[in-house]
Write a protein that holds these residues in place. Structure first.
Motif, PDB file in Angstrom:
ATOM      1  N   ARG A 234     -10.788   4.391   5.719  1.00  0.00           N
ATOM      2  CA  ARG A 234      -9.764   4.804   4.775  1.00  0.00           C
ATOM      3  C   ARG A 234      -8.425   4.570   5.460  1.00  0.00           C
ATOM      4  O   ARG A 234      -8.251   4.819   6.641  1.00  0.00           O
ATOM      5  N   HIS A 235      -7.468   4.089   4.717  1.00  0.00           N
ATOM      6  CA  HIS A 235      -6.270   3.557   5.346  1.00  0.00           C
ATOM      7  C   HIS A 235      -5.047   3.857   4.533  1.00  0.00           C
ATOM      8  O   HIS A 235      -5.146   4.020   3.317  1.00  0.00           O
ATOM      9  N   TYR A 236      -3.909   3.845   5.142  1.00  0.00           N
ATOM     10  CA  TYR A 236      -2.624   3.849   4.452  1.00  0.00           C
ATOM     11  C   TYR A 236      -2.513   5.009   3.480  1.00  0.00           C
ATOM     12  O   TYR A 236      -1.741   4.995   2.551  1.00  0.00           O
ATOM     13  N   LEU A 311       7.218   0.538   0.880  1.00  0.00           N
ATOM     14  CA  LEU A 311       5.951   1.135   0.434  1.00  0.00           C
ATOM     15  C   LEU A 311       5.478   2.295   1.316  1.00  0.00           C
ATOM     16  O   LEU A 311       5.257   3.420   0.838  1.00  0.00           O
ATOM     17  N   PHE A 312       5.318   2.060   2.621  1.00  0.00           N
ATOM     18  CA  PHE A 312       4.749   3.101   3.492  1.00  0.00           C
ATOM     19  C   PHE A 312       5.700   4.296   3.644  1.00  0.00           C
ATOM     20  O   PHE A 312       5.251   5.436   3.744  1.00  0.00           O
ATOM     21  N   ALA A 313       7.019   4.017   3.661  1.00  0.00           N
ATOM     22  CA  ALA A 313       7.986   5.120   3.809  1.00  0.00           C
ATOM     23  C   ALA A 313       7.887   6.052   2.599  1.00  0.00           C
ATOM     24  O   ALA A 313       7.954   7.274   2.749  1.00  0.00           O
ATOM     25  N   ALA A 339      -0.698  -8.599  -0.555  1.00  0.00           N
ATOM     26  CA  ALA A 339      -0.653  -7.598   0.529  1.00  0.00           C
ATOM     27  C   ALA A 339      -0.242  -6.236  -0.022  1.00  0.00           C
ATOM     28  O   ALA A 339      -0.814  -5.207   0.348  1.00  0.00           O
ATOM     29  N   ILE A 340       0.734  -6.228  -0.903  1.00  0.00           N
ATOM     30  CA  ILE A 340       1.210  -4.955  -1.484  1.00  0.00           C
ATOM     31  C   ILE A 340       0.055  -4.270  -2.219  1.00  0.00           C
ATOM     32  O   ILE A 340      -0.212  -3.078  -2.024  1.00  0.00           O
ATOM     33  N   MET A 341      -0.650  -5.032  -3.063  1.00  0.00           N
ATOM     34  CA  MET A 341      -1.735  -4.433  -3.855  1.00  0.00           C
ATOM     35  C   MET A 341      -2.933  -4.064  -2.983  1.00  0.00           C
ATOM     36  O   MET A 341      -3.638  -3.098  -3.248  1.00  0.00           O
ATOM     37  N   ASN A 342      -3.188  -4.820  -1.904  1.00  0.00           N
ATOM     38  CA  ASN A 342      -4.259  -4.463  -0.962  1.00  0.00           C
ATOM     39  C   ASN A 342      -3.984  -3.084  -0.353  1.00  0.00           C
ATOM     40  O   ASN A 342      -4.857  -2.216  -0.313  1.00  0.00           O
ATOM     41  N   ARG A 343      -2.743  -2.837   0.092  1.00  0.00           N
ATOM     42  CA  ARG A 343      -2.417  -1.534   0.697  1.00  0.00           C
ATOM     43  C   ARG A 343      -2.433  -0.432  -0.349  1.00  0.00           C
ATOM     44  O   ARG A 343      -2.944   0.672  -0.097  1.00  0.00           O
ATOM     45  N   LEU A 344      -1.858  -0.731  -1.549  1.00  0.00           N
ATOM     46  CA  LEU A 344      -1.792   0.313  -2.589  1.00  0.00           C
ATOM     47  C   LEU A 344      -3.175   0.689  -3.105  1.00  0.00           C
ATOM     48  O   LEU A 344      -3.476   1.870  -3.272  1.00  0.00           O
TER      49      LEU A 344
END
Ligand code: AMP
Ligand code: MG
Length: 359
Positions: A234-236, A311-313, A339-344
């Protein structure tokens, strides 16, 4: 342990001090162009152990090794395949990590027990200078506690690492904001293991065929072993439940519409009526459409680099605000959007609501 914070802009010895700590087998927080990293001597098994301890990172999740000059790669791996050379010529120094067979000198502690090693040459001048001065390749995963969103400012590193590492270099906010693209070049056809600012479109333009590891596309089945071991964790993830809301339209590739905004407002209202704290993630183009909840814009939908940057902030800010749930707009998966959608989607635990499927 007391953690020292030094700023190279005002302290000319900041990077030198960090390099000495690394040579002495200690761990230091360092800025890079992607996210902040937790840096230690990649060839020192004991130093690397301290990274895992500070992060609470599972031992089988390997680290990326950072170099400052192309020639340094031959200290880590026996040979550089032609396609990897093409990619290095095109994108190094920069936000691209490549996986190579490793030499014996690289401890299994660094590679999570694998016979391959992940290598990147960062372009950030502070990171580059630190690797030069340390005189050793530097292992550096993202400088967050395991499971939390990656740090994009020195303040985030302090939040997670204060008292756990010797020093943090404050290089200001990072440029890109999502972690490096990872490509496995140890097989015949390069395979994308993690999307980042070097997009699949850019990789294919440089080397032709590039495959995409299935772990990127969706949740992993329990019996499937991802090629990048980190993909299974689980990440981000923010502390609150996060739901992505979209309306897929395959013709226009649009994922945002009035119906998405309407649905987010309805969902938010029902939670607010129950007395809950609600976060909403949107963009500059739509921020005025949300009358209720704690509304945070990631940037301009028309400029995805602003979305990646913030995004992360924003996910961390919602942790600080102690919200109960977060509703987020979705993004197109083209270019940096992948990349944005992978993290989200990982942060949302793959909880995506398509308003088209709603009755
Ligand atoms: P982080 O530096 O925290 O962004 O994590 C590094 C990522 O690189 C993890 O998700 C790992 O799974 C991946 N990685 C590092 N070394 C290897 C390797 N030898 N093979 C495949 N993936 C790797
Ligand atoms: Mg990480």
């Amino acid at each position: 342990m007391k953690t020292t914070l030094l700023t190279p802009e005002t302290d000319e010895n900041a990077v030198k001090t960090a390099a000495e700590l690394i040579r002495a087998g200690e761990v230091v927080g360092m800025p890079t162009e992607t996210v902040y990293g937790l840096a230690a001597n990649a060839l020192n098994g004991e130093a690397v152990k301290k990274i895992f301890l500070a992060k609470g990172r599972p031992q089988d999740n390997p680290l990326i090794v950072h170099i400052a000059d192309f020639e340094q790669i031959y200290d880590l791996c026996p040979a550089v395949p032609p396609q990897a050379k093409l990619l290095a010529d095109a994108f190094w120094p920069g936000p691209l990590t490549m996986i190579f067979p490793k030499k014996d000198i690289v401890p299994y502690g660094t590679t999570g027990g694998l016979d391959t090693v992940a290598v990147r040459m960062p372009v950030d001048p502070v990171a580059n200078c630190l690797i030069h001065l340390a005189g050793v390749p530097i292992a550096a995963p993202s400088a967050n506690s395991s499971g939390r969103p990656s740090p994009t400012k020195a303040e985030h590193v302090i939040e997670d690492m204060d008292g756990k590492i010797e020093m943090i270099i404050d290089g200001g906010a990072v440029g890109i904001g999502v972690e490096s693209t990872i490509v496995d070049v140890s097989g015949e056809i390069p395979t994308l293991l993690r999307p980042g600012a070097i997009t699949i479109e850019m990789l294919r333009e440089t080397v032709g065929q590039v495959e995409i590891d299935p772990a990127i596309q969706g949740p992993m089945a329990a019996n499937v072993k991802p090629k990048a071991p980190g993909m299974k964790y689980r990440h981000y993830a923010p502390k609150a439940e996060l739901v992505l809301v979209e309306e897929k339209n395959p013709e226009t590739k649009e994922v945002i519409s009035d119906r998405v905004i309407e649905e987010i407002n309805l969902l938010a209202k029902s939670r607010l009526d129950q007395g809950q704290k609600v976060g909403i993630i949107c963009t500059e183009e739509t921020r005025d459409c949300y009358p209720q909840g704690m509304v945070r814009s990631l940037g301009f939908r028309s400029r995805p680099e602003t979305i990646a940057h913030n995004l992360f902030a924003v996910l961390r800010e919602f942790d600080d605000l102690d919200v109960d749930c977060i509703y987020s707009e979705s993004f197109s998966k083209d270019h940096l959007g992948q990349a944005i959608m992978n993290r989200l989607t990982k942060a949302a635990g793959y909880h995506i609501l398509d308003v088209k499927e709603e009755v």
